[in-house]
Design a protein around this motif. Structure first.
Motif, mmCIF file in Angstrom:
data_model
loop_
_atom_site.group_PDB
_atom_site.id
_atom_site.type_symbol
_atom_site.label_atom_id
_atom_site.label_comp_id
_atom_site.label_asym_id
_atom_site.label_seq_id
_atom_site.Cartn_x
_atom_site.Cartn_y
_atom_site.Cartn_z
ATOM 1 N N VAL A 166 17.952 -8.316 -9.472
ATOM 2 C CA VAL A 166 16.687 -8.652 -8.824
ATOM 3 C C VAL A 166 15.799 -7.415 -8.768
ATOM 4 C CG1 VAL A 166 15.587 -9.439 -6.689
ATOM 5 C CG2 VAL A 166 17.775 -10.443 -7.409
ATOM 6 N N SER A 167 14.552 -7.576 -9.156
ATOM 7 C CA SER A 167 13.574 -6.486 -9.088
ATOM 8 C C SER A 167 12.241 -7.098 -8.683
ATOM 9 C CB SER A 167 13.458 -5.788 -10.447
ATOM 10 O OG SER A 167 12.528 -4.723 -10.389
ATOM 11 N N GLU A 168 11.817 -6.847 -7.438
ATOM 12 C CA GLU A 168 10.608 -7.472 -6.911
ATOM 13 C C GLU A 168 9.611 -6.427 -6.434
ATOM 14 O OE1 GLU A 168 11.891 -10.163 -3.884
ATOM 15 O OE2 GLU A 168 12.802 -11.565 -5.308
ATOM 16 N N VAL A 169 8.380 -6.599 -6.850
ATOM 17 C CA VAL A 169 7.327 -5.660 -6.513
ATOM 18 C C VAL A 169 7.123 -5.533 -5.012
ATOM 19 C CG1 VAL A 169 5.489 -7.380 -6.671
ATOM 20 C CG2 VAL A 169 4.956 -4.966 -7.089
ATOM 21 N N SER A 170 7.384 -6.594 -4.278
ATOM 22 C CA SER A 170 7.170 -6.583 -2.824
ATOM 23 C C SER A 170 8.106 -5.638 -2.094
ATOM 24 C CB SER A 170 7.330 -7.997 -2.261
ATOM 25 O OG SER A 170 8.637 -8.501 -2.515
ATOM 26 N N ASN A 171 9.178 -5.214 -2.760
ATOM 27 C CA ASN A 171 10.145 -4.313 -2.120
ATOM 28 C C ASN A 171 9.773 -2.838 -2.261
ATOM 29 O OD1 ASN A 171 11.876 -6.381 -1.272
ATOM 30 N ND2 ASN A 171 12.933 -6.429 -3.246
ATOM 31 N N VAL A 172 8.774 -2.535 -3.064
ATOM 32 C CA VAL A 172 8.486 -1.136 -3.384
ATOM 33 C C VAL A 172 7.820 -0.400 -2.230
ATOM 34 C CG1 VAL A 172 7.216 0.412 -4.906
ATOM 35 C CG2 VAL A 172 8.369 -1.589 -5.855
ATOM 36 N N ARG A 173 6.640 -0.843 -1.809
ATOM 37 C CA ARG A 173 5.854 -0.093 -0.833
ATOM 38 C C ARG A 173 6.555 0.152 0.503
ATOM 39 N NH1 ARG A 173 0.649 1.081 -2.677
ATOM 40 N NH2 ARG A 173 0.753 0.769 -4.932
ATOM 41 N N PRO A 174 7.319 -0.815 1.031
ATOM 42 C CA PRO A 174 7.974 -0.557 2.313
ATOM 43 C C PRO A 174 9.117 0.461 2.242
ATOM 44 C CG PRO A 174 7.780 -2.926 1.887
ATOM 45 C CD PRO A 174 7.518 -2.221 0.607
ATOM 46 N N ASN A 175 9.497 0.857 1.025
ATOM 47 C CA ASN A 175 10.710 1.663 0.888
ATOM 48 C C ASN A 175 10.539 3.026 0.242
ATOM 49 O OD1 ASN A 175 13.100 -0.101 1.796
ATOM 50 N ND2 ASN A 175 11.938 -1.503 0.487
ATOM 51 N N ILE A 176 9.363 3.336 -0.253
ATOM 52 C CA ILE A 176 9.188 4.643 -0.889
ATOM 53 C C ILE A 176 8.252 5.519 -0.060
ATOM 54 C CG2 ILE A 176 9.650 3.781 -3.209
ATOM 55 C CD1 ILE A 176 6.634 3.888 -3.730
ATOM 56 N N VAL A 177 8.407 6.819 -0.240
ATOM 57 C CA VAL A 177 7.605 7.795 0.492
ATOM 58 C C VAL A 177 6.323 8.073 -0.268
ATOM 59 C CG1 VAL A 177 7.507 10.184 1.274
ATOM 60 C CG2 VAL A 177 9.606 8.860 1.595
ATOM 61 N N ASP A 178 5.200 7.995 0.438
ATOM 62 C CA ASP A 178 3.913 8.332 -0.158
ATOM 63 C C ASP A 178 3.620 9.799 0.100
ATOM 64 O OD1 ASP A 178 0.686 8.447 0.114
ATOM 65 O OD2 ASP A 178 1.282 6.874 -1.286
ATOM 66 N N THR A 179 2.875 10.419 -0.792
ATOM 67 C CA THR A 179 2.600 11.856 -0.660
ATOM 68 C C THR A 179 1.736 12.200 0.549
ATOM 69 O OG1 THR A 179 0.718 11.611 -2.173
ATOM 70 C CG2 THR A 179 2.833 12.264 -3.133
ATOM 71 N N SER A 180 1.135 11.197 1.167
ATOM 72 C CA SER A 180 0.293 11.437 2.343
ATOM 73 C C SER A 180 1.018 11.141 3.650
ATOM 74 C CB SER A 180 -0.984 10.584 2.262
ATOM 75 O OG SER A 180 -0.661 9.205 2.284
ATOM 76 N N PHE A 181 2.318 10.828 3.568
ATOM 77 C CA PHE A 181 3.081 10.441 4.762
ATOM 78 C C PHE A 181 3.199 11.586 5.773
ATOM 79 C CE2 PHE A 181 5.969 6.561 3.777
ATOM 80 C CZ PHE A 181 4.837 5.804 3.506
ATOM 81 N N THR A 182 3.261 11.196 7.032
ATOM 82 C CA THR A 182 3.576 12.145 8.095
ATOM 83 C C THR A 182 5.080 12.365 8.113
ATOM 84 O OG1 THR A 182 3.917 10.418 9.757
ATOM 85 C CG2 THR A 182 1.659 11.257 9.476
#
Length: 338
Positions: free
Chosen positions: A161-177
């Motif tokens: 299973v590979s779903e696009v909806s799982n990406v954003r909630p689980n990866i670190v963005d470069t602007s994160f606190t």
């Protein structure tokens, strides 16, 4: 507990008690069948004894032609393991897959994994998973660029299973606190120290200008000016020259401005000099919860390498699939039919 059961067994009060206790002793003394599904060192010793060497040779050969590949392979692993675990789901192509998310658009290194898989399918068809190939390739990328040799267990299975909806909630963005990063890492079973140590992956690799553009703003004349006071002024000026307004989307900047192709502890020295490329880098040196660890790693490369080996092992063990879970893909970009 087993000893107590044996004592009771020697003094049974009934045949029923005797039988129940015997069954319990047998259960406790018999290894669980699931133990054979755990990851293990030299997992392919019998089924494909040269598997790890084939992966290493593929990474070495490809990197000799493209020195940016080690950084790409390491980043690819992070984006895989943080989303549904280390199951190679990020490698699957198609609409609506993890790979299709804009956050993964700049990922690279896929061709190296595909090349290694093709070789392994010739010599050991249907044996070595894409998930293991990716973990091994990232491990080898670190060693090939001067980092520590890390022994990691294998036996991962590939996700289906590979779903696009799982990406954003689980990866670190470069602007994160820092709090946002701690929350993500904690959800993966990784500590604050692991966060600092694994961020050291930025000692190699590069980033597109858009990854740190939020630290600047364009003035009325179209020139960029620094709005993030935590960034060194001279370094900021260097970045604006490399990434001027209107720069091509393909322009990249080295994560480490000093030793960009060497896996070393220079990244932490850069952080202390206020030369962290991303906001998510800079906060590590500016927050009391992480600064001490940054200083320790900046002062001693040996400590960094030892710490990296331990934290990397935890990274490649996140939510792995083993045993009868998942599958062994014939091609890393698609799941097996049927």
């Amino acid at each position: 507990m087993e000893q107590k059961l044996v004592i009771l067994f020697n003094n049974p009060t009934s045949h029923l008690c005797n039988l129940v206790l015997l069954l319990l002793v047998m259960l406790l003394s018999t290894p669980s069948s699931s133990s054979s599904f755990d990851l293990s060192l030299n997992f392919y010793a019998a089924s494909c004894p040269t598997a790890e060497m084939m992966v290493k040779n593929t990474v070495r050969s490809a990197s000799s032609f493209d020195p940016t590949l080690p950084g790409k392979l390491l980043r690819l692993l992070f984006h895989d393991c943080f989303v549904q675990g280390c199951d190679a789901s990020v490698l699957i192509q198609g609409n609506g897959t993890e790979r299709s998310d804009p956050a993964n658009a700049s990922l690279g290194g896929y061709s190296v994994i595909d090349s290694a898989k093709r070789v392994l399918e010739i010599f050991c068809p249907g044996v070595v998973s894409c998930a293991d190939i990716l973990a091994l390739a990232a491990r080898d990328a670190v060693q090939l660029t001067g980092g520590p040799a890390v022994e990691i267990p294998t036996g991962r299975r590939d996700g289906m299973v590979s779903e696009v909806s799982n990406v954003r909630p689980n990866i670190v963005d470069t602007s994160f606190t820092l709090d946002e990063m701690i929350n993500i890492f904690s959800s993966k079973g990784l500590s604050v120290d692991d966060l600092v140590i694994l961020s050291g992956a930025h000692t190699i690799g590069s980033a597109h200008c858009s990854a740190f553009s939020d630290r600047f703003k364009a003035d009325s004349t179209g020139n960029l000016s620094l709005i993030d006071a935590t960034l060194d002024g001279q370094y900021a000026a260097q970045l604006t020259k490399q990434c001027p307004v209107g720069a091509s989307a393909s322009v990249t900047v080295n994560n480490d401005p000093d030793t960009p192709q060497l896996f070393d502890n220079q990244y932490y020295k850069d952080l202390l000099a206020h030369k962290g490329l991303f906001q998510s880098d800079s906060v590590l040196a500016n927050d009391a919860r992480t600064r001490t660890k940054v200083v320790d790693l900046a002062n001693d490369q040996g400590i960094f390498f030892q710490s990296w080996a331990q934290s990397f092992l935890k990274l490649v063990s996140i939510e792995v699939k083993t045993g009868d879970e998942g599958q062994i893909r014939q091609s890393c970009s698609v799941t097996n039919s049927g």
